[in-house]
Design a protein around this motif. Structure first.
Motif, short mmCIF file in Angstrom:
data_model
loop_
_atom_site.label_atom_id
_atom_site.label_comp_id
_atom_site.label_asym_id
_atom_site.label_seq_id
_atom_site.Cartn_x
_atom_site.Cartn_y
_atom_site.Cartn_z
N HIS A 189 15.62 36.49 62.96
CA HIS A 189 15.64 35.32 62.10
C HIS A 189 14.29 35.22 61.40
N GLU A 191 18.68 31.64 59.98
CA GLU A 191 19.45 32.49 60.90
C GLU A 191 20.78 32.85 60.26
N ILE A 249 24.54 33.33 61.32
CA ILE A 249 25.55 33.09 62.34
C ILE A 249 26.90 33.52 61.80
N VAL A 278 22.26 30.17 57.86
CA VAL A 278 22.11 28.81 58.37
C VAL A 278 20.62 28.46 58.41
N VAL A 279 20.28 27.28 57.89
CA VAL A 279 18.89 26.85 57.79
C VAL A 279 18.67 25.65 58.72
N THR A 280 17.64 25.72 59.55
CA THR A 280 17.32 24.64 60.49
C THR A 280 15.85 24.27 60.34
N THR A 301 12.37 23.25 61.52
CA THR A 301 11.62 23.38 62.77
C THR A 301 10.20 23.85 62.49
N TYR A 347 17.99 31.57 69.25
CA TYR A 347 18.64 30.82 68.18
C TYR A 347 18.29 29.34 68.26
N SER A 374 19.74 27.28 65.61
CA SER A 374 20.81 26.63 64.86
C SER A 374 21.79 25.94 65.81
N TYR A 394 23.35 28.52 69.82
CA TYR A 394 22.08 27.86 70.15
C TYR A 394 21.62 28.24 71.56
#
Length: 352
Positions: free
Chosen positions: A233, A247, A249, A254-256, A258, A265, A267, A272
């Motif tokens: 990632h 990441e 998936i 997928v954007v998280t 942090t 993971y 997300s 997760y």
């Protein structure tokens, strides 16, 4: 008569030799200039400044590449004119990143690269059609298949290094780092878009994106392919303090949000938490430091990286090969090599 003929032969020989030398210089001038820029800082650590155009635009215009072999083929033809073999390869690695602010309000980003003993090359690039940047390459991921002294091989491979960064910061203060997750198989998107591999994605973002939003928009234009089938990632952070992990998936981006990323993971969903137990400990330690609310100086980021480096863990990875503290507001990058946190090498993301 014989003397005239001999003079003619000698003259012709030197003319042909001059033509060969001029042709060689014209073909390989960026190779020669870049190779001569390589400086050995200490055992296992080098610095170079790329001289010339490494033709990222040409790479993108041809549709990019969907695997490391295709990236290597582009470099072989464009950089080495088909005369020198090169192989891009990967192996498992662990990492930690943290994004914070200094008491003065500067955005700072820290990164550990955990691996077995390797040779690291710090690469400064000044592309005509992109942002200046400083990045780091694990030269064990590049291979000539030739038996020669380390420094000579580094000089030969230096011209290919821009296509294999593991992390970096550009002149706009965007930081990018790739981190492994112990999961398989690696992502392989196939939607008909142009293709990128892990390291060419890092290069693209450093050259073309000024902040996280631009980086995410750029990534959305490409089909992403994990190098060497490794699940990875991307940690991204910009000068505003915006920090995310990207990441893939089920081959979906997928954007998280942090400020801390390690090797599992983040997300939300069924993936997760998948990753190593050690990476969860490192994440919790760094997150706890941030939650205490105190601003981080550059030395504070260094100390945070030190606290989660490999000498603190019984790990499969031999050491933290490099730690970097990026000041995204000033453009300074401080490199600490092999867990020696008493000494650093300072470089600027832009031209000196």
């Amino acid at each position: 008569m014989k003397r005239i003929k001999l003079k003619y032969i000698v003259y012709t020989f030197f003319v042909l030799l001059a033509v060969v030398l001029i042709t060689f210089i014209l073909l390989f001038q960026r190779n020669i200039r870049t190779a001569t820029s390589v400086k050995r800082l200490e055992d296992g650590l080098y610095f170079m400044e790329y001289k010339g155009d490494y033709n990222l635009d040409g790479f993108l215009e041809q549709g990019g590449a969907s695997d490391d072999l295709a990236v290597a083929e582009f470099v072989i033809q464009d950089v080495f004119h088909g005369l020198l073999p090169i192989d891009l390869r990967g192996s498992s690695f662990g990492c930690s990143t943290i994004s914070a602010r200094t008491p003065e309000g500067d955005a700072v980003f820290g990164r550990n690269f955990d691996w077995g003993t390797c040779t690291a090359l710090i690469v400064r690039t000044n592309p005509v059609n992109g942002y200046d940047s400083v990045s780091t390459v694990n030269m064990d991921f590049l291979n000539l298949g030739l038996d020669m002294p380390e420094e000579r091989q580094i000089r030969l491979l230096s011209v290919a290094a821009p296509f294999a960064p593991m992390d970096g910061m550009n002149e706009k203060g965007l930081c990018v780092a790739v981190l492994m997750i112990q999961d398989s198989p690696g992502f392989q998107q196939d939607t008909g878009k142009p293709d990128l591999t892990t390291t060419t994605a890092v290069r693209l973002l450093l050259d073309k994106a000024s902040d996280v939003e631009e980086a995410l928009e750029l990534l959305s234009r490409y089909d992403m392919h994990a190098s060497a089938e490794m699940m990875v990632h991307f940690a991204l952070a910009d000068v505003s303090g915006h920090s995310v992990v990207v990441e893939y998936i089920d081959n979906e981006m997928v954007v998280t949000e942090t400020p801390v990323v390690t090797n599992y993971y983040l997300s939300p969903g069924e993936k997760y938490g998948i990753g190593t137990e050690e990476s969860k400990i490192r994440y919790a330690m760094l997150e706890d430091m941030l939650q205490r609310g105190s601003p981080f100086s550059m030395d504070g980021i260094r100390d945070a990286l030190d606290s989660v480096s490999k000498h603190n863990f019984d790990s499969e990875f031999a050491s933290t090969e490099w730690s970097i503290v990026y000041n995204q507001s000033t453009g300074e990058a401080r490199y600490y090599h092999r867990e020696n946190y008493e000494k650093y090498y300072s470089f600027m993301a832009g031209s000196p």
